[in-house]
Write an enzyme that holds these catalytic residues in place. Structure first.
Site, PDB file in Angstrom:
ATOM      1  N   LYS A 178      31.365  -5.345  39.590  1.00  0.00           N
ATOM      2  CA  LYS A 178      31.115  -6.106  38.359  1.00  0.00           C
ATOM      3  C   LYS A 178      29.610  -6.219  38.189  1.00  0.00           C
ATOM      4  CE  LYS A 178      30.204 -10.153  36.923  1.00  0.00           C
ATOM      5  NZ  LYS A 178      29.417  -9.831  35.709  1.00  0.00           N
TER       6      LYS A 178
ATOM      7  N   GLU B  88      23.492 -11.652  49.497  1.00  0.00           N
ATOM      8  CA  GLU B  88      22.035 -11.410  49.374  1.00  0.00           C
ATOM      9  C   GLU B  88      21.575 -12.256  48.203  1.00  0.00           C
ATOM     10  OE1 GLU B  88      19.369  -9.604  50.344  1.00  0.00           O
ATOM     11  OE2 GLU B  88      20.203  -8.563  52.069  1.00  0.00           O
TER      12      GLU B  88
ATOM     13  N   CYS C 259      13.790 -10.126  43.827  1.00  0.00           N
ATOM     14  CA  CYS C 259      14.234 -11.196  44.732  1.00  0.00           C
ATOM     15  C   CYS C 259      13.188 -11.506  45.787  1.00  0.00           C
ATOM     16  CB  CYS C 259      15.553 -10.823  45.381  1.00  0.00           C
ATOM     17  SG  CYS C 259      15.541  -9.200  46.152  1.00  0.00           S
TER      18      CYS C 259
ATOM     19  N   GLU D 295      13.122 -21.003  42.760  1.00  0.00           N
ATOM     20  CA  GLU D 295      12.940 -19.608  42.357  1.00  0.00           C
ATOM     21  C   GLU D 295      12.851 -19.545  40.835  1.00  0.00           C
ATOM     22  OE1 GLU D 295      16.230 -16.863  42.795  1.00  0.00           O
ATOM     23  OE2 GLU D 295      14.845 -15.360  43.564  1.00  0.00           O
TER      24      GLU D 295
HETATM   25  P1  NDP Z   1      23.044 -14.494  38.899  1.00  0.00           P
HETATM   26  O1  NDP Z   1      23.411 -15.157  40.162  1.00  0.00           O
HETATM   27  O2  NDP Z   1      23.011 -15.284  37.667  1.00  0.00           O
HETATM   28  O3  NDP Z   1      24.032 -13.278  38.616  1.00  0.00           O
HETATM   29  C1  NDP Z   1      24.255 -12.268  39.560  1.00  0.00           C
HETATM   30  C2  NDP Z   1      25.583 -11.618  39.299  1.00  0.00           C
HETATM   31  O4  NDP Z   1      26.616 -12.582  39.507  1.00  0.00           O
HETATM   32  C3  NDP Z   1      25.760 -11.124  37.870  1.00  0.00           C
HETATM   33  O5  NDP Z   1      26.561  -9.958  37.871  1.00  0.00           O
HETATM   34  C4  NDP Z   1      26.526 -12.261  37.229  1.00  0.00           C
HETATM   35  O6  NDP Z   1      27.245 -11.886  36.100  1.00  0.00           O
HETATM   36  C5  NDP Z   1      27.443 -12.640  38.360  1.00  0.00           C
HETATM   37  N1  NDP Z   1      28.026 -13.966  38.261  1.00  0.00           N
HETATM   38  C6  NDP Z   1      27.529 -15.059  37.630  1.00  0.00           C
HETATM   39  N2  NDP Z   1      28.387 -16.103  37.773  1.00  0.00           N
HETATM   40  C7  NDP Z   1      29.423 -15.641  38.510  1.00  0.00           C
HETATM   41  C8  NDP Z   1      30.620 -16.246  38.997  1.00  0.00           C
HETATM   42  N3  NDP Z   1      30.921 -17.519  38.746  1.00  0.00           N
HETATM   43  N4  NDP Z   1      31.460 -15.499  39.723  1.00  0.00           N
HETATM   44  C9  NDP Z   1      31.170 -14.204  39.996  1.00  0.00           C
HETATM   45  N5  NDP Z   1      30.073 -13.575  39.541  1.00  0.00           N
HETATM   46  C10 NDP Z   1      29.199 -14.293  38.828  1.00  0.00           C
HETATM   47  O7  NDP Z   1      21.661 -13.780  39.153  1.00  0.00           O
HETATM   48  P2  NDP Z   1      20.774 -12.926  38.146  1.00  0.00           P
HETATM   49  O8  NDP Z   1      21.590 -11.819  37.576  1.00  0.00           O
HETATM   50  O9  NDP Z   1      20.050 -13.810  37.223  1.00  0.00           O
HETATM   51  O10 NDP Z   1      19.752 -12.258  39.177  1.00  0.00           O
HETATM   52  C11 NDP Z   1      18.679 -12.939  39.662  1.00  0.00           C
HETATM   53  C12 NDP Z   1      18.987 -13.557  41.009  1.00  0.00           C
HETATM   54  O11 NDP Z   1      19.414 -12.551  41.907  1.00  0.00           O
HETATM   55  C13 NDP Z   1      17.771 -14.169  41.646  1.00  0.00           C
HETATM   56  O12 NDP Z   1      18.145 -15.362  42.275  1.00  0.00           O
HETATM   57  C14 NDP Z   1      17.352 -13.140  42.674  1.00  0.00           C
HETATM   58  O13 NDP Z   1      16.618 -13.642  43.753  1.00  0.00           O
HETATM   59  C15 NDP Z   1      18.679 -12.625  43.107  1.00  0.00           C
HETATM   60  N6  NDP Z   1      18.543 -11.310  43.702  1.00  0.00           N
HETATM   61  C16 NDP Z   1      18.672 -11.200  45.059  1.00  0.00           C
HETATM   62  C17 NDP Z   1      18.448  -9.981  45.672  1.00  0.00           C
HETATM   63  C18 NDP Z   1      18.548  -9.833  47.152  1.00  0.00           C
HETATM   64  O14 NDP Z   1      18.526  -8.699  47.632  1.00  0.00           O
HETATM   65  N7  NDP Z   1      18.646 -10.896  47.908  1.00  0.00           N
HETATM   66  C19 NDP Z   1      18.085  -8.791  44.890  1.00  0.00           C
HETATM   67  C20 NDP Z   1      17.985  -9.041  43.472  1.00  0.00           C
HETATM   68  C21 NDP Z   1      18.212 -10.255  42.914  1.00  0.00           C
HETATM   69  P3  NDP Z   1      26.695 -12.230  34.621  1.00  0.00           P
HETATM   70  O15 NDP Z   1      25.296 -11.707  34.571  1.00  0.00           O
HETATM   71  O16 NDP Z   1      27.629 -11.499  33.773  1.00  0.00           O
HETATM   72  O17 NDP Z   1      26.751 -13.720  34.496  1.00  0.00           O
END
Ligand code: NDP
Length: 487
Positions: A177, A252, A286, A385
């Protein structure tokens, strides 16, 4: 770069599949603020179909000779590199990064990961143990099954490949997803992977909003493992969702990474590194170095020069090959600006602090490179963050204070140390509670090296040889070869 509005479906069992309800999600080009595409907002029915497809795909894939699995994954790597310009353009249109970043992502990150794990597919093996005259015991390393992958918007393939490649190499099937903000590259990638010989059902992509489809996905009893990359808040929610079906999770999550500059550092390198650490991809990485900790004796000169350098940072859409593109959504832009307002009340603003005045950038979601100096370590801009181009600078008196400040965070994803004292570099690297420590550079860590996040940045192993074990179950088999002693 063209921008016709695309209408894409989900990709399930080697075919494009329209959503069952007709409800769609609008995908926006962040550099222009214009509609880029629509994708289905998937339903329970769509999800059930994808997971059923993955269950069928799993039976085929786990019984495919590992050598053949490796060959197909290698073909995926090669094809992705051949088609890198096309995928780089899709990435840039949808995630807002430059074409150059997109090309690097396809060739040196995603392509490289598929290449790396292709070679591992036929090298998965177990152990044996002999108890003479009693037992021959051995381990079988078996694929987990149907693996569910949730990927953030900032690097659909650069991050998606980190779990998809080892999952496939280990013989699992995959349902992904992507973020509803950036689903396009993963959809097109799934089609490409099936064309490379991946059996239908082995890689499926469902689309829809996180709150909605994401919740249904992470509660689905058909999943055998959940591999999530995204924010800590969403990670917590997913772990709660999956509690009813307590499968393995790898998380992650977010970061607030300290970038520590000692007075004995190479000044020019450390300045360039500090700029790259926070402003590359507009801080939407991230592991971005969002907290700069500078030794007191060089602080005035270092921050003065940093503020000057920030004024020269290029900002623009993907074609501009600028260091900084847009942030991903209008909502995220408002969130970043809100943090900047909070920062103004606790620290000194020394660069940026608003939106660029360039008329060409008004429709997109652009924010200026922003630096705050004298930030108390407990301020929200030092602890939360922001995921935008905002740097918090604080000072330290000595090594012990630097380590204490660096570790004074809920996160533990990345960190960096700039010093020419090799003993100090090792001492500090050993004390930092973070998955990665960069010494005298930022970001260029080897993908071939495994690591695990600390604290609220998650759990599980990513990258390198050990990540494959997150996609394998270990079973022990004991065969009686003689008469074991009585209990
Ligand atoms: P989000 O946590 O908002 O979203 C990440 C993913 O989770 C998206 O596909 C999102 O879908 C999905 N999602 C959101 N809500 C739910 C739920 N209730 N159940 C299941 N899936 C869900 O993060 P961002 O997309 O804004 O990305 C930024 C974040 O990701 C930052 O915190 C960053 O640090 C972290 N990150 C971590 C990395 C690592 O390697 N540790 C690498 C890159 C980013 P949708 O967008 O459709 O809501």
């Amino acid at each position: 770069m063209t921008q016709d509005t695309m209408s894409l479906d989900m990709y399930v069992h080697g075919e494009w599949r329209a959503g069952s309800t007709g409800d769609v999600v609008e995908v926006i080009n962040p550099a222009k603020g214009e509609l880029l595409a629509t994708v289905p907002n998937g339903s329970q029915e769509d999800l059930d179909a994808a997971i059923e497809s993955a269950q069928e795909g799993f039976e085929v894939w786990r019984n495919t000779h590992p050598r053949v699995r490796g060959q197909i994954i290698y073909r995926i790597a090669e094809t992705l590199k051949e088609r890198a310009p096309e995928f780089a353009e899709l990435y840039s249109l949808n995630s807002g990064g430059s074409i150059g970043t997109g090309m690097w992502t396809m060739n040196d990150v995603a392509g490289r990961r598929f290449e790396y794990y292709a070679g591992m597919a036929d090298k998965i093996r177990g152990d044996s143990f002999v108890t003479p005259g009693q037992f021959l015991s051995y381990t079988l390393r078996e694929p987990v099954g149907v693996t569910g992958h949730i990927v953030p918007w900032n690097g659909p393939l650069w991050i998606g490949s980190r779990t998809i490649a080892p999952a496939l190499a280990a013989g699992n099937s995959v349902v992904v997803k992507p973020s509803s903000e950036a689903p396009i590259t993963l959809l097109k990638f799934a089609e490409m992977a099936i064309e490379c010989g991946l059996p239908p059902g082995v890689l499926n992509v469902v689309t829809g909003r996180g709150s909605g489809l994401g919740d249904l996905f992470t509660r689905h009893p058909g999943l055998d493992g959940i591999y999530f990359t995204g924010s800590t808040a969403t990670g917590r929610r997913i772990m709660e969702n999956s509690a009813g079906n307590p499968v393995r999770t790898v998380m992650e999550l977010g970061g607030k990474s300290p970038n520590i500059v000692f007075a004995d550092a190479g000044m020019e390198e450390a300045l360039a590194g500090a700029i790259l650490a926070i402003f590359a991809n507009s801080g939407q990485i991230c592991v971005a170095g969002s907290r700069l900790l500078v030794e007191e004796s060089i602080h005035t000169e270092f921050v003065g020069r940093l503020a000057e350098m920030a004024k020269d940072i290029t900002i623009g859409g993907p074609e501009a090959e600028a260091l900084m593109g847009p942030v991903i959504t209008a909502r995220q832009k408002e969130r970043v600006l809100d943090y900047i307002e909070q920062g103004k009340s606790v620290a000194e603003l020394v660069a940026g602090g608003g939106t660029p005045s360039d008329p060409d950038l008004q429709a997109g979601f652009f924010v200026e490179p922003t630096i705050f100096d004298g930030v108390p370590n407990d301020a929200s801009i030092a602890q939360e963050e922001i995921f935008g181009p905002v740097l918090s600078v604080s000072t330290f008196a000595d090594q012990d204070e630097a380590i204490a400040m660096a570790n004074d965070t809920q996160y533990g994803l990345a960190s960096a140390v700039w010093t020419q004292n090799v003993m100090r570099a090792h001492q500090v690297a050993g004390e930092l509670r973070a998955a990665q420590v960069y010494v005298n550079h930022y970001y260029t860590a080897a993908f071939e090296v495994s690591r695990s996040p600390y604290k609220a940045s998650g759990h599980g192993v990513s990258e390198g040889p050990d990540a494959i074990f997150e996609f394998l179950n270990q079973k022990s088999v004991s065969i009686k070869t003689g008469e074991p002693p009585a209990w």
